[in-house]
Design a protein around this motif. Structure first.
Motif, PDB file in Angstrom:
ATOM      1  N   SER A  26       1.536   1.578   6.463  1.00  0.00           N
ATOM      2  CA  SER A  26       2.079   2.697   5.690  1.00  0.00           C
ATOM      3  C   SER A  26       1.342   2.873   4.370  1.00  0.00           C
ATOM      4  N   LEU A  27       0.996   1.765   3.720  1.00  0.00           N
ATOM      5  CA  LEU A  27       0.221   1.870   2.478  1.00  0.00           C
ATOM      6  C   LEU A  27      -1.158   2.469   2.733  1.00  0.00           C
ATOM      7  N   LYS A  28      -1.774   2.080   3.837  1.00  0.00           N
ATOM      8  CA  LYS A  28      -3.081   2.646   4.180  1.00  0.00           C
ATOM      9  C   LYS A  28      -2.958   4.143   4.452  1.00  0.00           C
ATOM     10  N   THR A  29      -1.894   4.550   5.130  1.00  0.00           N
ATOM     11  CA  THR A  29      -1.658   5.969   5.385  1.00  0.00           C
ATOM     12  C   THR A  29      -1.457   6.729   4.078  1.00  0.00           C
ATOM     13  N   MET A  30      -0.757   6.115   3.128  1.00  0.00           N
ATOM     14  CA  MET A  30      -0.536   6.770   1.842  1.00  0.00           C
ATOM     15  C   MET A  30      -1.845   6.963   1.086  1.00  0.00           C
ATOM     16  N   VAL A  31      -2.728   5.983   1.143  1.00  0.00           N
ATOM     17  CA  VAL A  31      -4.030   6.103   0.474  1.00  0.00           C
ATOM     18  C   VAL A  31      -4.830   7.248   1.086  1.00  0.00           C
ATOM     19  N   MET A  32      -4.907   7.272   2.409  1.00  0.00           N
ATOM     20  CA  MET A  32      -5.676   8.332   3.078  1.00  0.00           C
ATOM     21  C   MET A  32      -5.060   9.707   2.831  1.00  0.00           C
ATOM     22  N   ALA A  33      -3.734   9.786   2.841  1.00  0.00           N
ATOM     23  CA  ALA A  33      -3.074  11.069   2.593  1.00  0.00           C
ATOM     24  C   ALA A  33      -3.360  11.558   1.181  1.00  0.00           C
ATOM     25  N   ASP A  34      -3.397  10.654   0.210  1.00  0.00           N
ATOM     26  CA  ASP A  34      -3.684  11.066  -1.157  1.00  0.00           C
ATOM     27  C   ASP A  34      -5.123  11.556  -1.305  1.00  0.00           C
TER      28      ASP A  34
ATOM     29  N   LEU B 110      -7.478  11.262  -7.397  1.00  0.00           N
ATOM     30  CA  LEU B 110      -8.318  10.144  -6.982  1.00  0.00           C
ATOM     31  C   LEU B 110      -7.916   8.845  -7.679  1.00  0.00           C
ATOM     32  N   PHE B 111      -7.457   8.940  -8.927  1.00  0.00           N
ATOM     33  CA  PHE B 111      -6.966   7.743  -9.614  1.00  0.00           C
ATOM     34  C   PHE B 111      -5.738   7.185  -8.906  1.00  0.00           C
TER      35      PHE B 111
ATOM     36  N   ALA C 234      -5.344   3.520  -7.228  1.00  0.00           N
ATOM     37  CA  ALA C 234      -4.229   2.617  -7.532  1.00  0.00           C
ATOM     38  C   ALA C 234      -3.495   2.214  -6.247  1.00  0.00           C
ATOM     39  N   LEU C 235      -3.257   3.169  -5.363  1.00  0.00           N
ATOM     40  CA  LEU C 235      -2.618   2.845  -4.086  1.00  0.00           C
ATOM     41  C   LEU C 235      -3.516   1.958  -3.234  1.00  0.00           C
ATOM     42  N   GLY C 236      -4.812   2.178  -3.304  1.00  0.00           N
ATOM     43  CA  GLY C 236      -5.757   1.332  -2.574  1.00  0.00           C
ATOM     44  C   GLY C 236      -5.724  -0.104  -3.076  1.00  0.00           C
ATOM     45  N   ALA C 237      -5.595  -0.277  -4.379  1.00  0.00           N
ATOM     46  CA  ALA C 237      -5.488  -1.631  -4.929  1.00  0.00           C
ATOM     47  C   ALA C 237      -4.201  -2.303  -4.457  1.00  0.00           C
ATOM     48  N   LEU C 238      -3.114  -1.553  -4.420  1.00  0.00           N
ATOM     49  CA  LEU C 238      -1.862  -2.104  -3.891  1.00  0.00           C
ATOM     50  C   LEU C 238      -2.003  -2.466  -2.419  1.00  0.00           C
ATOM     51  N   TYR C 239      -2.688  -1.616  -1.665  1.00  0.00           N
ATOM     52  CA  TYR C 239      -2.898  -1.870  -0.238  1.00  0.00           C
ATOM     53  C   TYR C 239      -3.681  -3.162  -0.016  1.00  0.00           C
ATOM     54  N   VAL C 240      -4.771  -3.336  -0.746  1.00  0.00           N
ATOM     55  CA  VAL C 240      -5.595  -4.531  -0.582  1.00  0.00           C
ATOM     56  C   VAL C 240      -4.811  -5.785  -0.996  1.00  0.00           C
TER      57      VAL C 240
END
Length: 111
Positions: A43-51, A84-85, A89-95
């Motif tokens: 779900s976090l990965k989906t949120m990053v891609m959606a953003d 993009l910021f 930030a969501l990408g950092a949470l995902y990782v």
């Protein structure tokens, strides 16, 4: 220009739905006390891609027409950088969450 704006709005709506659906999945897992699950990582990965798609959907008409966009989904370059910021930030949470899941899986295998 109207065609590109319509495509940008369609991308935004699609990405917004994907983002909200992923957020609801995370909130449901939290409500069911499934804090560390692989569904949350997806779900976090989906949120990053959606953003990222939302950022590109916002910029589609304004970047191709040299910032002449004053329609329904008007955006400028600063709003693109803001989107993009949020994606970073969501990408950092995902990782971070993915590493936490790896550590949890390793600890579950340890006797």
């Amino acid at each position: 220009m109207l065609f590109l704006m319509a495509i940008g709005i369609a991308i935004n709506v699609w990405a917004g739905i994907k983002f909200l659906r992923a957020l609801l999945e995370i909130l449901e897992n939290i409500d069911q006390q499934h804090y560390f699950s692989t569904e949350n990582v997806g779900s976090l990965k989906t949120m990053v891609m959606a953003d990222v798609f939302m950022a590109s959907g916002n910029q589609l008409p304004s970047s191709w027409f040299f910032r002449i966009n004053n329609g329904v989904a008007s955006a400028t370059w600063p709003t693109c950088f803001d989107d993009l910021f949020v994606a970073i930030a969501l990408g950092a949470l995902y990782v971070t969450y993915q590493h936490a899941m790896d550590i949890k899986a390793e600890n579950d295998l340890t006797v």
